[in-house]
Motif scaffolding. Sequence first.
Motif, short mmCIF file in Angstrom:
data_model
loop_
_atom_site.label_atom_id
_atom_site.label_comp_id
_atom_site.label_asym_id
_atom_site.label_seq_id
_atom_site.Cartn_x
_atom_site.Cartn_y
_atom_site.Cartn_z
N ALA A 81 0.76 -1.27 -0.05
CA ALA A 81 -0.20 0.01 -0.08
C ALA A 81 0.86 1.17 -0.03
O ALA A 81 0.46 2.27 -0.69
CB ALA A 81 -1.04 -0.14 1.09
N GLU A 82 1.96 1.33 0.96
CA GLU A 82 2.95 2.37 0.79
C GLU A 82 3.54 2.70 -0.71
O GLU A 82 3.51 3.53 -0.92
CB GLU A 82 4.17 1.93 1.85
CG GLU A 82 4.06 2.57 2.98
CD GLU A 82 4.92 2.18 4.03
OE1 GLU A 82 6.07 2.03 3.67
OE2 GLU A 82 4.70 1.86 5.16
N ARG A 84 2.35 1.71 -3.70
CA ARG A 84 1.23 2.13 -4.48
C ARG A 84 1.13 3.67 -4.18
O ARG A 84 1.02 4.38 -5.19
CB ARG A 84 0.09 1.37 -3.87
CG ARG A 84 -0.10 -0.05 -4.66
CD ARG A 84 -1.58 -0.42 -4.74
NE ARG A 84 -2.22 -0.44 -3.48
CZ ARG A 84 -2.25 -1.44 -2.76
NH1 ARG A 84 -1.68 -2.57 -3.11
NH2 ARG A 84 -2.95 -1.55 -1.67
N ASN A 85 1.24 4.07 -3.20
CA ASN A 85 1.01 5.48 -2.69
C ASN A 85 1.97 6.37 -3.18
O ASN A 85 2.00 7.16 -3.74
CB ASN A 85 0.77 5.53 -1.16
CG ASN A 85 0.61 7.12 -0.55
OD1 ASN A 85 1.29 7.56 0.01
ND2 ASN A 85 -0.60 7.62 -0.96
N PHE A 90 -1.88 6.21 -10.63
CA PHE A 90 -2.95 5.34 -11.40
C PHE A 90 -3.85 6.37 -12.10
O PHE A 90 -4.37 7.20 -11.45
CB PHE A 90 -3.96 4.47 -10.27
CG PHE A 90 -3.24 3.41 -9.89
CD1 PHE A 90 -3.27 2.24 -10.59
CD2 PHE A 90 -2.67 3.01 -8.57
CE1 PHE A 90 -2.47 1.02 -10.25
CE2 PHE A 90 -2.05 2.08 -7.99
CZ PHE A 90 -2.01 0.88 -8.83
N LEU A 97 -13.12 8.92 -9.39
CA LEU A 97 -12.84 9.93 -8.44
C LEU A 97 -13.96 9.84 -7.27
O LEU A 97 -15.04 9.11 -7.98
CB LEU A 97 -13.26 11.19 -9.13
CG LEU A 97 -12.44 11.67 -10.28
CD1 LEU A 97 -12.93 12.87 -11.06
CD2 LEU A 97 -10.71 11.78 -9.74
N LYS A 105 -10.00 18.42 -3.83
CA LYS A 105 -9.84 17.27 -2.66
C LYS A 105 -9.60 16.00 -3.26
O LYS A 105 -8.90 15.19 -2.71
CB LYS A 105 -11.19 17.17 -1.79
CG LYS A 105 -11.34 18.44 -0.80
CD LYS A 105 -11.71 18.16 0.51
CE LYS A 105 -11.47 19.03 1.44
NZ LYS A 105 -12.14 19.09 2.72
N LEU A 109 -6.41 13.64 -2.28
CA LEU A 109 -6.57 12.49 -1.62
C LEU A 109 -5.52 11.40 -1.03
O LEU A 109 -5.31 11.18 0.08
CB LEU A 109 -7.76 11.60 -2.27
CG LEU A 109 -8.53 10.51 -1.57
CD1 LEU A 109 -9.08 11.12 -0.27
CD2 LEU A 109 -9.45 9.90 -2.47
N PRO A 110 -4.58 11.35 -2.17
CA PRO A 110 -3.51 10.34 -1.85
C PRO A 110 -2.44 10.75 -0.73
O PRO A 110 -2.08 10.04 -0.05
CB PRO A 110 -2.42 10.35 -3.25
CG PRO A 110 -3.73 10.64 -4.23
CD PRO A 110 -4.51 11.59 -3.56
N ILE A 112 -3.40 12.09 2.26
CA ILE A 112 -4.10 11.50 3.57
C ILE A 112 -3.26 10.23 4.02
O ILE A 112 -2.88 10.12 4.98
CB ILE A 112 -5.58 11.18 3.45
CG1 ILE A 112 -6.37 12.36 3.29
CG2 ILE A 112 -6.08 10.56 4.74
CD1 ILE A 112 -7.76 12.07 2.97
N TYR A 113 -2.93 9.49 2.66
CA TYR A 113 -2.50 8.19 3.00
C TYR A 113 -0.81 8.21 3.04
O TYR A 113 -0.11 7.27 3.68
CB TYR A 113 -2.88 7.05 2.04
CG TYR A 113 -4.25 7.20 1.93
CD1 TYR A 113 -5.29 6.87 3.10
CD2 TYR A 113 -5.01 7.23 0.68
CE1 TYR A 113 -6.40 6.78 3.27
CE2 TYR A 113 -6.38 7.20 0.87
CZ TYR A 113 -7.05 6.76 1.97
OH TYR A 113 -8.53 6.85 1.92
N GLU A 118 -2.13 18.88 5.13
CA GLU A 118 -3.44 19.16 4.41
C GLU A 118 -3.02 20.47 3.57
O GLU A 118 -3.23 20.66 2.29
CB GLU A 118 -4.45 19.55 5.33
CG GLU A 118 -5.77 19.28 4.38
CD GLU A 118 -6.95 19.99 5.31
OE1 GLU A 118 -6.97 19.95 6.54
OE2 GLU A 118 -8.02 19.80 4.58
N ARG A 157 -4.49 13.73 -10.11
CA ARG A 157 -4.23 12.98 -8.94
C ARG A 157 -3.13 11.98 -8.94
O ARG A 157 -2.52 11.73 -7.78
CB ARG A 157 -5.46 12.22 -8.74
CG ARG A 157 -5.50 11.31 -7.16
CD ARG A 157 -6.93 10.69 -7.08
NE ARG A 157 -6.91 9.73 -8.17
CZ ARG A 157 -8.26 9.02 -8.41
NH1 ARG A 157 -9.24 9.30 -7.68
NH2 ARG A 157 -8.17 8.06 -9.27
#
Lengths: 235, 407
Positions: A81-82, A84-85, A90, A97, A105, A109-110, A112-113, A118, A157
């Motif tokens: 997951a890390e 991918r982030n 992608f 979306l 936003k 979004l990515p 946040i992870y 912010e 994104r």
Amino acid sequence: MPTIIEVSNVRKVYKNDSVETIALEGISFKVQKGEFVAIMGPSGSGKSTLMHILGLLDKPTSGKYFLEEEDVSLLNEDRLAELRNRKIGFVFQAYNLLPRISALKNVALPMIYGGLEEEEGLIKAKRLLEMVGMGDRLLYTPSQLSGGQQQRVAIARSLTMNPSLILADEPTGNIATSQAEEIMKIFVDLNKKGHTIVIITHEEDIASYAQRIIYLRDGKIVKESKSKRIVKKLV
Amino acid sequence: MDYKEIISEAISSLLLNKTRTGLAALGVIIGIGSVIALISLGQASQKAVENQIQSLGSNLLTISPRGASVGGVQRAGGTGTTLTLDDALAILKQFRGSLVNDVSPEFSGRRQVTAGRKNINTQVIGVYPQYAQIRKIQIDKGYFISTRDVEGMTRVAVVGPQVAIDLFGEGTNPVGKSIRIEGIAFKIIGQTLAKGGQGFGNPDDSIYIPLSTAQKQIFGANYLTSIAVEVKDDNIMTDAQNQIGYFLLERHRLTSPENADFSIFSQADVLSTASSVTSTFTTLLAGIAAISLLVGGIGIMNIMLVTVTERTREIGLRKALGAKNKLIIIQFLLEAVILTLSGGVLGIVLGITVSFFLSHSMGLPFTVSLLSILLSFGVSVLVGIIFGIYPARKASKLEPIEALRYE
């Protein structure tokens, strides 16, 4: 040039009850940093499976996959997951979306992870949206945007975390032809700025924007060629 | 991870479908509301009972005969015939000045009472003059039973205000009028002051006559149904209880307290019995309310499962963008907890409102304990976690490819 993707003899077999379906049968190729590669093939050729493996959403049954020279077949879910982030951006055929939140936003979004602040994230998201020509629609929600516009937001994104690789799955599949060309131009521009891009498509026209095309059929690479467009340019 | 962002996302996704969110929260609102209302009503009625019993005097001991044993079957307390006037007088003689102020021998039973055409069934109590002082009965009109009445076995009666109303109607002075108890005429010499309803044997709905008259002419019995003892000080209640107990055992020629043919209890004993009864009721009702909370929780789980299914694609996307399983769990758990917590807050408001109006209309003191409010907060969060964890885990276990493909 450092290698971004190295796939070595990757096989993928789906087991459904007792029926085995071979999706990929010993695929090997490399993508260098800064390349723009298209993976082409008809439906059922295994290109979606390959895309999922490249995107760390699925694991090969056998064979090795090195992402920036790291063997990813041994990593656990959280580590994947890390990756991918941070390493993969992608772009999906259906944009994907989040419908409830603004373009701004969505692009942020990515973060946040990924653990970005912010405020910093929103500034960056705004800059990215301006870059893809959506600077005047920051606060629109996806339903207020056309398909082409939504895909631009999705491309913005994909860039949020400065990934090593942009992975686009039929990015123009749901978009009118006139807008598709503009979307592809954005990819070409990004590539010129040094981004490594892998695009999956079944359309020759779309594939021709890439520098290199890998042809897939029945889970095997059948042909590799320089793009006609580049050939044309060279001529 | 930015929790502020996750919380605001959870709230906005809950607000997206307001009707559904509201209905899901309703279960928790009703559950928490009824728990709060029932607990505070229970506490209010407990307090009311305590106040009433305390008003009877905290230095009062009541001696009752142990239930008579008929053919091996123990009958209810008060039905025995072992307690006599001599017992009462002996206690007074033995302990007056040291432990006891005074003693009231009593015989009570329900009898048919008539006045003119009115006919009621009420409590008739044969008393000594000490009864009024020990049982804290005050005279409104006329006089209470006197020693001469007891010695002379006169046919005089003192009535409670409710009896007066039932027999003669409101606003009539009953003193001087005549009533018949079991067909025997009695002259009313007094009326007691209203004391307010008191559960067991409402003193306002009783008729007092001389003990001797009651025993010989009305009930035909030579024993007592109770002896009330006023102890000198509430600090020596236990001491008095023990000494009187052993004194009576000896008088009745009994060897051990297990064989006692009487029982002695103080107001503290009555109080603790009554308290335990009301607290059992409160617990029972709160238990029923807790079941509605459980049902509410299941409603939350149901809605969260629907939400997870609806948002399968979103979950897939979030995973593709790098959300770890833990974060997906936190996101959906947080949604469930925000849902139950806001339901809980509304439930607390609802419960306080309901108990306020109910205690008002039932004439009970209005109490809301801080503990039950804090507990409700905790419980509603807990309900969110318990019933949210399964849907949240289900969401986190979705395979990203499957989830992205989901239409």
